[in-house]
Design an enzyme around this catalytic site. Structure first.
Site, PDB file in Angstrom:
ATOM      1  N   ARG A 299      -6.045   0.136  17.953  1.00 40.44           N
ATOM      2  CA  ARG A 299      -6.675   0.243  16.637  1.00 40.44           C
ATOM      3  C   ARG A 299      -7.530  -1.011  16.538  1.00 40.44           C
ATOM      4  O   ARG A 299      -8.311  -1.274  17.443  1.00 40.44           O
ATOM      5  CB  ARG A 299      -5.618   0.389  15.524  1.00 40.44           C
ATOM      6  CG  ARG A 299      -6.187   1.084  14.282  1.00 40.44           C
ATOM      7  CD  ARG A 299      -5.178   1.290  13.175  1.00 40.44           C
ATOM      8  NE  ARG A 299      -4.876   0.056  12.461  1.00 40.44           N
ATOM      9  CZ  ARG A 299      -4.065  -0.040  11.404  1.00 40.44           C
ATOM     10  NH1 ARG A 299      -3.458   1.058  10.963  1.00 40.44           N
ATOM     11  NH2 ARG A 299      -3.842  -1.179  10.800  1.00 40.44           N
TER      12      ARG A 299
ATOM     13  N   LYS B 140       0.802  -1.232   0.000  1.00 43.60           N
ATOM     14  CA  LYS B 140       0.000   0.000   0.000  1.00 43.60           C
ATOM     15  C   LYS B 140       0.833   1.278   0.000  1.00 43.60           C
ATOM     16  O   LYS B 140       0.374   2.302  -0.488  1.00 43.60           O
ATOM     17  CB  LYS B 140      -0.945   0.007   1.199  1.00 43.60           C
ATOM     18  CG  LYS B 140      -0.244   0.164   2.530  1.00 43.60           C
ATOM     19  CD  LYS B 140      -1.177  -0.112   3.694  1.00 43.60           C
ATOM     20  CE  LYS B 140      -0.472   0.121   5.009  1.00 43.60           C
ATOM     21  NZ  LYS B 140      -1.071  -0.598   6.118  1.00 43.60           N
TER      22      LYS B 140
END
Ligand SMILES: *Cc1c(COP(=O)(O)O)cnc(C)c1O
Length: 361
Positions: free
Chosen positions: A134, A36
């Site tokens: 997260r 990514k």
């Protein structure tokens, strides 16, 4: 055309081999390369897919996996979706990801249904949150972890492939022997209780690789997921350079469109800048200011380092970036190119911007 991101494929290859040596030979982990950071750019993906040291190719966006799932699978690599799937993308997840990371039973049910429809067995990795806050089931919530595992085991078209943790992303928590050991404890507990073998116990991203060299990666960890370590040569726990890797495989180039001597302090009442921030100015007297044709729309100026150490970055608006070139030994002219090393933010934004060309060398 400028601005452009120059990508040195040979340097990327040696970075890949550098991180593979550490991760696989020293750390005895499988290697998952994360694409990514460069927006799954084609040539980089080709390099990763062709390289025998890579076991898994991963991205956080299904859109990126869609572009290369075919190539990766042909090369014998499994594709992995790192971000928890959205309910709206389940069909594509089953199609293009061999493995997905998950933490929600509702989503797992959708994946199971869709996998049945596509006549597939989809592999899932359960995320455990060790305190970075997260994604993942909170590690102290034993009931939630065990319930989710038994839910997965009851779903006919899902296979529980492993468990994983993500650190140093939101909470900036650094992976250590102690917190990663808790992931290994969880793996053992699940294996014993449910009488199964977890294929993958994934101990994090580029912030975990430093533990291998310190010989502090817990033995039960058998996989790392590396993006920045591969692309920028960084251990991201402490920001050190990895041995055998370089931080200049990617160079951002932009062109000077104005070069004038002006004061360093603006004249008039100071309001807010283009992004609503009140700027701070240092009085450097009259300076030689260069404007280059790149801006906040294309890049993150706080993670750019000029190769010419005589250049100071003063700031940027959407499309203009302002440099103080007074101290440089080079006599710049309009039309000259200024080069920068990029950090994670600048890499991500320039790779994503449709206005920045990517050129391989
Ligand atoms: C982005 C990401 C990675 C890779 O992170 P790097 O710091 O670039 O190595 C690994 N795992 C997950 C879940 C991610 O979202």
């Amino acid at each position: 055309m400028y601005p452009r991101l120059m990508i040195d494929i040979n340097k990327l290859r040696s970075n890949l081999e550098g991180v593979a040596r550490i991760t696989k030979e020293q750390g005895r982990c499988s290697l998952m390369i994360v694409t990514k950071g460069l927006c799954a750019d084609r040539e980089m993906v080709k390099l990763v897919c062709q390289h025998p040291a890579v076991d898994f190719v991963a991205d956080s966006r299904i859109h990126n996996l869609e572009t290369y799932a075919c190539r990766a699978r042909k090369a014998g690599k499994q594709t992995v979706l790192l971000r928890l799937p959205m309910a709206c993308e389940i069909e594509k997840v089953i199609k293009f990801a061999d493995i997905s990371f998950n933490s929600e039973v509702a989503t797992l049910r959708l994946l199971n249904e869709e996998a049945a429809k596509q006549e597939k067995i989809h592999k899932v990795v359960l995320m455990i949150d060790l305190g970075d806050l997260r994604e993942g089931i909170f590690f102290k919530n034993e009931e939630a972890v065990l319930n989710t595992v038994s839910e997965i085991l009851s779903m006919k078209n899902l296979e529980l492939y492993g468990i994983a943790v993500n650190l140093t992303c939101y909470g900036a928590i650094i992976p250590k022997y102690d917190n990663l050991s808790q992931l290994c404890d969880w793996a053992e507990k699940i294996e014993t209780k449910f009488e199964l073998k977890l294929q993958m116990v994934s101990g994090g991203n580029s912030s975990s690789i430093y533990l291998i060299e310190k010989e502090e990666l817990p033995e039960g960890i058998n996989n790392l997921r590396l993006g920045e370590a591969f692309l920028l040569g960084n251990d991201t726990a402490y920001g050190t350079k990895l041995p055998g890797a370089t931080d200049d495989a990617l160079i951002l180039e932009a062109q000077i469109i104005e070069l004038k001597e002006k004061p360093s302090l603006p004249i008039g009442e100071v309001g807010v800048d283009a992004f609503g921030q009140k700027p701070y100015y240092e009085d450097r007297g009259v300076i030689k200011r260069a404007i280059i044709a790149i801006g906040q729309q294309d890049t993150d100026i706080s993670s750019m380092t000029p190769l010419d150490s005589g250049i100071d970055i003063l700031g940027a608006s959407s499309d203009h970036m302002i440099l103080d070139v007074s101290q440089s030994e080079k006599k710049y002219e309009v039309g000259d190119i200024v080069k920068f090393k990029v950090g994670y933010g600048a890499m991500l934004k320039t790779a994503t911007s449709g206005y920045v060309e990517k050129v391989y060398s």
